[in-house]
Every structure is written in structure tokens, then in C-alpha cells.
Design a protein around this motif. Structure first.
Motif, PDB file in Angstrom:
ATOM      1  N   ARG A   1       3.311  30.891 -29.314  1.00  0.00           N
ATOM      2  CA  ARG A   1       2.881  32.294 -29.313  1.00  0.00           C
ATOM      3  C   ARG A   1       4.123  33.178 -29.422  1.00  0.00           C
ATOM      4  NH1 ARG A   1       0.326  32.343 -23.622  1.00  0.00           N
ATOM      5  NH2 ARG A   1       1.885  30.687 -23.414  1.00  0.00           N
ATOM      6  N   ILE A   2       4.148  34.045 -30.428  1.00  0.00           N
ATOM      7  CA  ILE A   2       5.276  34.958 -30.625  1.00  0.00           C
ATOM      8  C   ILE A   2       4.838  36.342 -30.182  1.00  0.00           C
ATOM      9  CG2 ILE A   2       6.938  35.879 -32.268  1.00  0.00           C
ATOM     10  CD1 ILE A   2       7.100  32.839 -31.806  1.00  0.00           C
ATOM     11  N   THR A   3       5.522  36.880 -29.171  1.00  0.00           N
ATOM     12  CA  THR A   3       5.133  38.184 -28.632  1.00  0.00           C
ATOM     13  C   THR A   3       6.021  39.314 -29.136  1.00  0.00           C
ATOM     14  OG1 THR A   3       6.463  37.718 -26.660  1.00  0.00           O
ATOM     15  CG2 THR A   3       4.119  37.177 -26.561  1.00  0.00           C
ATOM     16  N   GLY A   4       6.976  39.018 -29.998  1.00  0.00           N
ATOM     17  CA  GLY A   4       7.828  40.051 -30.559  1.00  0.00           C
ATOM     18  C   GLY A   4       9.259  39.582 -30.654  1.00  0.00           C
ATOM     19  N   VAL A   5      10.151  40.554 -30.716  1.00  0.00           N
ATOM     20  CA  VAL A   5      11.582  40.298 -30.830  1.00  0.00           C
ATOM     21  C   VAL A   5      12.292  41.096 -29.744  1.00  0.00           C
ATOM     22  CG1 VAL A   5      13.616  40.717 -32.268  1.00  0.00           C
ATOM     23  CG2 VAL A   5      11.567  39.738 -33.288  1.00  0.00           C
ATOM     24  N   LEU A   6      13.322  40.499 -29.171  1.00  0.00           N
ATOM     25  CA  LEU A   6      14.144  41.181 -28.179  1.00  0.00           C
ATOM     26  C   LEU A   6      15.461  41.585 -28.840  1.00  0.00           C
ATOM     27  CD1 LEU A   6      14.200  41.914 -25.103  1.00  0.00           C
ATOM     28  CD2 LEU A   6      15.527  39.829 -24.786  1.00  0.00           C
TER      29      LEU A   6
ATOM     30  N   MET B   1      19.636  39.503 -31.584  1.00  0.00           N
ATOM     31  CA  MET B   1      18.187  39.496 -31.761  1.00  0.00           C
ATOM     32  C   MET B   1      17.656  38.109 -31.409  1.00  0.00           C
ATOM     33  SD  MET B   1      17.765  41.644 -35.337  1.00  0.00           S
ATOM     34  CE  MET B   1      15.975  41.609 -35.249  1.00  0.00           C
ATOM     35  N   LYS B   2      16.529  38.111 -30.640  1.00  0.00           N
ATOM     36  CA  LYS B   2      15.964  36.833 -30.191  1.00  0.00           C
ATOM     37  C   LYS B   2      14.450  36.876 -30.285  1.00  0.00           C
ATOM     38  CE  LYS B   2      18.253  37.109 -26.188  1.00  0.00           C
ATOM     39  NZ  LYS B   2      18.764  36.729 -24.842  1.00  0.00           N
ATOM     40  N   LEU B   3      13.891  35.706 -30.580  1.00  0.00           N
ATOM     41  CA  LEU B   3      12.439  35.567 -30.530  1.00  0.00           C
ATOM     42  C   LEU B   3      11.949  35.729 -29.095  1.00  0.00           C
ATOM     43  CD1 LEU B   3      11.737  32.473 -32.822  1.00  0.00           C
ATOM     44  CD2 LEU B   3      10.860  34.796 -33.185  1.00  0.00           C
TER      45      LEU B   3
ATOM     46  N   GLU C   1      10.763  47.724 -37.878  1.00  0.00           N
ATOM     47  CA  GLU C   1      11.190  49.109 -37.689  1.00  0.00           C
ATOM     48  C   GLU C   1      11.423  49.408 -36.209  1.00  0.00           C
ATOM     49  OE1 GLU C   1      12.245  51.161 -40.004  1.00  0.00           O
ATOM     50  OE2 GLU C   1      11.912  49.405 -41.294  1.00  0.00           O
ATOM     51  N   GLU C   2      10.576  48.850 -35.325  1.00  0.00           N
ATOM     52  CA  GLU C   2      10.830  49.033 -33.899  1.00  0.00           C
ATOM     53  C   GLU C   2      12.157  48.383 -33.494  1.00  0.00           C
ATOM     54  OE1 GLU C   2       7.730  47.862 -31.290  1.00  0.00           O
ATOM     55  OE2 GLU C   2       6.194  49.132 -32.217  1.00  0.00           O
ATOM     56  N   ALA C   3      12.485  47.267 -34.126  1.00  0.00           N
ATOM     57  CA  ALA C   3      13.760  46.610 -33.854  1.00  0.00           C
ATOM     58  C   ALA C   3      14.925  47.491 -34.281  1.00  0.00           C
ATOM     59  CB  ALA C   3      13.810  45.265 -34.563  1.00  0.00           C
TER      60      ALA C   3
END
Length: 705
Positions: A576-581, A531-533, A516-518
Motif C-alpha cells: 500500500r502506497i500512501t504517498g511520498v515523504l 524523497m521517500k516512499l 505537485e504537492e511534493a
């Protein structure tokens, strides 16, 4: 001999001592400890010569001494020609006496591995404790011919001694890491008639480096040209200071830097224990200071020889007068390859020359044809027109065997001399086939003589590049930003924030911790988006399915988020996945790569090249030491073979080159400010929009050590 460069004058006792001790002096003149003694006796060394040999009262006819403590005074310098541990004992004893310089022939140090490296470090520590400069170990030595000073063991003198320079001609000093190759250069130069008053070979460079040697030659009034052989640069700051000293002194540096290949670099390390560094970086550093990098000995000597008239045109151009149309074509081909302009003669001048010889070709090359056999005055008329009407800074007169003909050469020489004497500021080359005596006569008149005109073109082109380097002002200081690197490598979003603070704009983007933030981020940015990891552990996101393009609506964002998480779990389970850009997808841009790498010798180095796959496939990049100002950054960009892609090739709009130059300069300043913990930066791609629209980093990787 004057040494006007602060920091390098400390070599003076080693290069011009009033007294020299030879530790391990031999009665036998062909032995390592005997050759220096023999050479200095023969050549009349201007100072005191004190052989040290505990078994003899005299060595080669002069008094000898049983030990260092028995010397009649404190030697300014000493040759150490004793084996193994005795070398360090000798350096210690010399230091206690107050000797200021040691030339260590002894081998068996760092070139043999870790044990030898430890012994070498101990040797250097001993010298430094006593304030001594130390050349070597594992070096052949040096010579300073005007002083009759030959602390060197070489067989090169068996076939002749260094030459004196004719009046008005430059003298070439040689600095070489390899002793054998350094003396090879000396002998080859001597055989070609080039004066080489000084040679310094540095061996393992435990204390005195190649940079020290170049710096000393830059301040030596007895040297006008510097020739070098290098296998690797050991001390970057010293080397850079030496090249700048030579540039400011208007002394050309011609260097053969070997180790281009992986195999060659490995051989260099085993030979001299040097740090070869990255060859492309070394090449960029040499170009920055106007050093000509020669591919082989012939080219090195050609360029050094062409520098001896000490004429370095800032705006070089080439005029050619010839009796051979074919030679003119060949010269033109090489000039184009070398970037040496050959503008045509003015139309009015061409008309006047056609009036003299109607079937001539007076454009440039100017073909005066075989008519000169009937009327040699045509040579003078054509040559004078080229100088006075054409205004060329460099000239080649191709007269092949005519120049060596006893019947024709005197008249040819007289005609050319009449022009040359009126224009002594031009670089004149004769391409003739003549006897050694005939060549010397032409050289005495001030001509450079080359049997091969293509080699002459390359050597003349180098003189123009020297002139351009001498005319450049020193690098202006570049303001550096405040940079505080994180403890560990940042993810892409954090990397871009660091770089944005330094002046490198990212594409519009936002980070998202959930689907939803994306979606919210995409709404604010406007579709389509990328969209990128986000992960500090994944350098190449596309290889793990971590990049999605052409995301056109909200549902595609939600689906894309799920896809990225699934790809990360499957292809990079430990990351480590810190989110999506989420970033704006920029269209109509040229992709360029900017980067930083930390060279082990020269520190951070900036890179620019066309982005995407081109940088790996074409290897079309420009490199400079950091930092660079905006003007130098733009020059780097314009030097790319692929620059036309940015400059509007095939009807494309011109890219915003000033914005790209500002980004490159800012990146270089960031790297210079970041310190040694910064290992590398990779911005690929940077999206360069049309003129006036900017350049934006679409990806960023910062590696921290």
C-alpha cells in the motif's frame, strides 16, 4: 535465619521447616528417596523427620508412616519422590493436610513437551489451590546446612559436607536451575574452602523460580554472597525484584548465565523448559543491577571467593608489590583489560623506596626485587608505602614460591601482617604457591590467596563494580507520555508524528500525495531534499528503490516522484502506497541508530548504536530496560566503543550528545507507555548535529502486534 524482603519470605517453610515428610522414602540410602533421609539422620536435622513408605514400619532406623494421612502432624514441608501421576496425588494429599511447601523430585513434566507441560500445569494448580509453594518438579532439591536440613538427592556429600565460614568471612548461598550443576558448584566451592550454607535448585520452575531463590537469599542473614547458575529467566518481574533486593542488601550476585549461543539457548530450553530470551538483553539487565556474569565455574568461584571479605571499594584501584618484574607486567595488562586503575605511586614515595633499594622499580607495579631474600623488612616497607602513600583500595603481593618456603614464609607473613593489621579496610591478595596448610594460614590472617595473579586481578575488579552498584541509588521514576497506538502499523510519516508527540524530533519534512504537492513541500523545506516512499508495508525502503537523495530542484522532485512510483509498482507490487515523504537533506551529522525491542522476559528494551551499516557490522550497541532517564541514556551513549566518533574524533566537531540522550530517553518512555502491542521501533538513522544543534529522526519504523 531472617527473611527481610517482602514477597520472598514465603519460602521460609521450605528452607527452614520444623517438620519434613519424605513421600517415597527408601530404606536404601543410595536411592533417590533414600538419600535425603540418610543425609538428615547423619547431619542431625533440627526438626521432625517423617518418612512415608506404605511397605515399611521403619526407614533407615526411624519410624515410617504408610501414607500422608497417617502422619503424626502437619508437615511444614515435604519431599515428593514418587513417580508420574502419584506426584500430583501426593501434592493434593499434602495440601489437604495443610502442608505449606513441596519439593518435587519427580521428572517427566514440561521438559518432555506439550503433554508434560499440561501435567505440570495441573500439578501447579493443585499446589496453588492449597496455598503451597512448590519447588520443581524435576529438581534435585536443596539444603540448609546449619539446620542439618538436606531434602536433596546428590552424591556430592559422599566426599564431604558444606563448610562453615571462618570468622569474618562471607558465606555463599547458591541458587541454580540445574540440580547437577548446582551441586557441582557446591562441591567445587567446598573443595576450595568456601562456605556454602544454602543451596536451592529450581528444576523446571513450575512455581518457585530462580528469582524467588535469589530473593530469599538476599534476605537471609546467613548468606553474604549469592552465586547462581541460570539457563534462562522465567519470570522477569520476580527476577528483577530479587536482584534489586540483593543490591540493596549489599550482597554481590555472581551468575553463570549460559545459553549465549543459538545452540546453547536451544539446549537450555530442552533442559529446563525456560525462556532463554535474548542473551544480550539478559546481559544488560544483569549489568544494570551490578551482577557479575561469570564465563565459567572457575571465574564464578574466583569472584565469589574474593567477595567473602565483604569489602567492595566504590573507587577501586590496584597496587602491586612483587619480586618479579614480569609478573607485574602481566598484572598490568589484565588490569587494563578489566578497567581497574593502577595509578603510579607519588614521586616522593618512589624516591624514598629507591633510597631503600636503588635498583628497584617503585612506580606501580612496585618491584622490590630479590633483595627481600637478604632483608625481608623491605617487604613491609614497600607494602606500607603502597598502602599509606599510594592509597590503593586493592593490593596484590606477588611472592610466588617464597610464600610457601618454610624458611622464608614466616618472615614474609609477619612483615605483611604488620601492614595489613593497620589497614583492614583494604582488599589484600597474596599470589603465592604454598601447601594447602600454608594457604589456610594466610587465609586465616585475612588474605585472599590466588596462585594465578591474572585471575586475582579479574576478581578484584569485580569487587569494585559491586561497590559501585551498591552505591547507586535506585532508578528514579521516568515520566511517561500518553501513547495511543493505531490499530495497524503506521507508515513513516505517521510513526514520526507519534514519536514527535513523545518528544523525538523528526527532520523537517512534509507528506505529498502528488508530484505537485511534493514540489510545494520541497519549496517550503529548502533544497536539497530527500524523497521517500510512504508505505506501512515496506520496512526497508532502500531495498525497493524507495529512497532518493540529493534532489536539488523542482524538476528533480517531479522526476523523483515518478521514479518512486515506478519502483514501487515494479519491486513491491502488493504494498500500500500512501504517498511520498519530502524531507530536508541534513549535512554534517553523525548517523546514530535508536531502537526498541520487546524482550519476552523483561519487556521493552532501548538500544543505541552508531547508525547505518555500522550497527550490523560492528554490533556496537548499548541496551537498557525501558524507561531510562536522560542521565542513564547519556551513559549508554558514552559506553559505545564508537563514542569517539560522536565526541570529536579526528578533528570532527563534537556532536550534540545531550540532544541525543534526550531523544533516547523519550523513546524509552514512549515504549514503556505504549504497552504490549508495541513490538519494536527502529530509528535509523537519527542525525546528530554539532553541539547545540539537536538530533533528528530521519527514518522511523514502528511495528505493532
Amino acid at each position: 535465619m531472617a527473611t527481610g524482603n517482602p514477597g520472598f519470605e514465603s519460602l521460609r517453610p521450605m528452607l527452614a521447616p520444623r517438620s519434613l515428610a519424605v513421600i517415597g522414602a527408601s530404606e536404601e540410602p543410595t536411592r533417590i528417596g533414600g538419600r535425603p533421609v540418610q543425609s538428615m539422620i547423619r547431619q542431625g536435622f533440627a526438626g521432625e523427620l517423617w518418612p512415608v513408605n506404605p511397605k515399611r514400619d521403619r526407614v533407615q532406623g526411624i519410624p515410617a508412616y504408610p501414607g500422608i494421612d497417617a502422619l503424626p502432624g502437619v508437615p511444614d514441608a515435604a519431599v515428593v519422590a514418587v513417580p508420574g501421576a502419584l506426584a500430583e496425588q501426593a501434592v493434593e494429599a499434602l495440601g489437604r493436610r495443610g502442608c505449606r511447601a513441596a519439593i518435587v523430585f519427580t521428572a517427566g513434566f514440561a521438559e518432555l513437551g506439550e503433554e508434560g507441560q499440561a501435567a505440570q500445569e495441573s500439578l501447579v494448580a493443585t499446589a496453588r489451590r492449597h496455598g503451597m509453594r512448590l519447588l520443581g518438579p524435576n529438581c534435585l532439591g536443596l539444603f540448609n546446612a546449619p539446620l542439618g536440613y538436606y531434602p536433596i538427592f546428590t552424591s556430592a556429600f559422599d566426599s564431604g559436607w558444606p563448610l562453615e565460614a571462618p570468622a569474618g568471612r562471607g558465606r555463599v548461598g547458591i541458587a541454580s536451575q540445574s540440580g547437577a550443576y548446582g551441586t557441582h558448584l557446591f562441591a567445587a566451592a567446598r573443595n576450595r574452602g568456601i562456605a556454602t550454607p544454602i543451596l536451592i535448585t529450581t528444576g523446571n520452575e513450575a512455581e518457585v523460580t530462580l528469582g524467588d531463590a535469589i530473593g530469599h537469599l538476599a534476605g537471609d542473614d546467613g548468606v553474604e554472597v549469592i552465586a547462581c547458575y541460570s539457563e534462562g529467566v522465567r519470570e522477569g518481574p520476580r527476577f528483577l525484584a530479587a536482584l534489586e533486593a540483593a543490591r540493596r542488601a549489599r550482597k554481590p550476585v555472581v551468575m553463570m548465565k549460559v545459553g549465549r549461543s543459538a545452540l546453547g539457548a536451544s539446549a537450555a530450553r530442552s533442559h529446563t523448559a525456560s525462556i532463554a530470551g535474548d542473551d544480550a538483553v539478559t546481559g544488560a539487565v544483569l549489568a544494570e543491577f551490578g551482577v557479575h556474569r561469570a564465563r565459567d565455574t572457575e571465574e564464578l568461584l574466583d569472584v565469589a571467593y574474593a567477595a567473602t571479605p565483604r569489602i567492595y571499594p566504590v573507587r577501586n584501584s590496584l597496587g602491586v608489590v612483587s619480586i618479579s618484574g614480569g609478573a607485574g607486567v602481566m598484572i598490568s595488562d589484565v588490569a587494563e583489560e578489566q578497567g581497574l586503575p593502577m595509578p603510579p605511586m607519588p614521586e616522593a614515595a618512589q624516591d624514598r623506596l629507591r633510597a631503600l633499594v636503588p635498583f628497584s622499580n617503585p612506580a606501580n607495579p612496585v618491584d622490590c626485587t630479590a633483595q627481600v631474600f637478604n632483608d625481608m623488612s623491605m617487604v613491609g616497607a614497600f607494602a606500607r608505602s603502597m598502602v599509606e602513600d599510594g592509597g590503593y583500595a586493592s593490593l596484590i603481593a606477588f611472592f610466588t614460591s617464597v610464600g610457601g618456603s618454610p624458611a622464608l614464609a614466616p618472615r614474609l607473613r609477619a612483615e605483611l601482617n604488620g601492614v595489613k593489621q593497620d589497614h583492614p579496610d583494604r582488599l589484600w591478595v597474596l599470589s603465592v604457591l604454598a601447601s594447602p596448610e600454608g594457604v589456610r594460614d594466610y587465609e586465616a590472617d585475612g588474605y585472599l590467596v590466588f596462585p594465578d595473579p591474572s585471575r586475582a586481578v579479574a576478581a578484584l575488579a569485580a569487587q569494585g563494580r559491586f561497590g559501585e552498584a551498591f552505591a547507586r541509588p535506585p532508578r528514579a521514576p521516568v515520566p511517561l507520555p500518553a501513547v495511543s497506538l493505531p490499530a495497524t502499523a503506521p507508515d513513516e510519516a505517521e510513526a514520526k508524528r507519534l514519536l514527535a508527540a513523545a518528544g523525538i524530533a523528526p527532520v523537517p519534512e512534509a507528506t505529498a500525495a502528488s508530484a505537485e504537492e511534493a514540489v510545494e513541500a520541497a519549496r517550503s523545506i529548502c533544497f536539497p531534499v530527500v524523497m521517500k516512499l510512504l508505505s506501512p508495508d515496506i520496512l526497508h525502503k532502500s531495498e525497493v528503490g524507495g529512497v532518493l537523495l540529493n534532489i536539488a530542484d523542482e524538476e528533480a522532485v517531479r522526476a523523483g516522484h515518478a521514479t518512486l512510483m515506478a519502483n514501487a509498482a515494479r519491486n513491491a507490487p502488493g504494498a500500500r502506497i500512501t504517498g511520498v515523504l519530502v524531507a530536508r537533506q541534513v549535512l554534517g551529522a553523525v548517523e546514530v541508530a535508536l531502537g526498541i525491542t520487546r524482550d519476552p522476559v523483561f519487556g521493552p528494551v532501548a538500544m543505541v548504536g552508531l547508525g547505518g551499516v555500522f550497527i550490523e557490522v560492528l554490533r556496537d550497541v548499548a541496551l537498557r530496560r525501558c524507561p531510562v532517564d536522560v542521565a542513564e541514556a547519556e551513559a549508554m551513549i558514552r559506553s559505545l566503543r564508537g563514542f569517539p566518533v560522536l565526541d570529536g574524533a579526528r578533528g570532527r566537531p563534537k556532536a550534540d550528545i545531550p540532544a541525543l540522550a534526550r531523544a533516547l530517553s523519550a523513546l524509552s518512555a514512549f515504549a514503556a507507555a505504549a504497552g504490549e502491542r508495541l513490538v519494536s521501533v527502529d530509528l535509523n538513522p537519527v542525525l546528530v548535529l554539532p553541539e547545540g544543534e539537536g538530533a533528528f529522526a530521519a527514518d522511523a519504523v514502528i511495528e505493532i502486534g
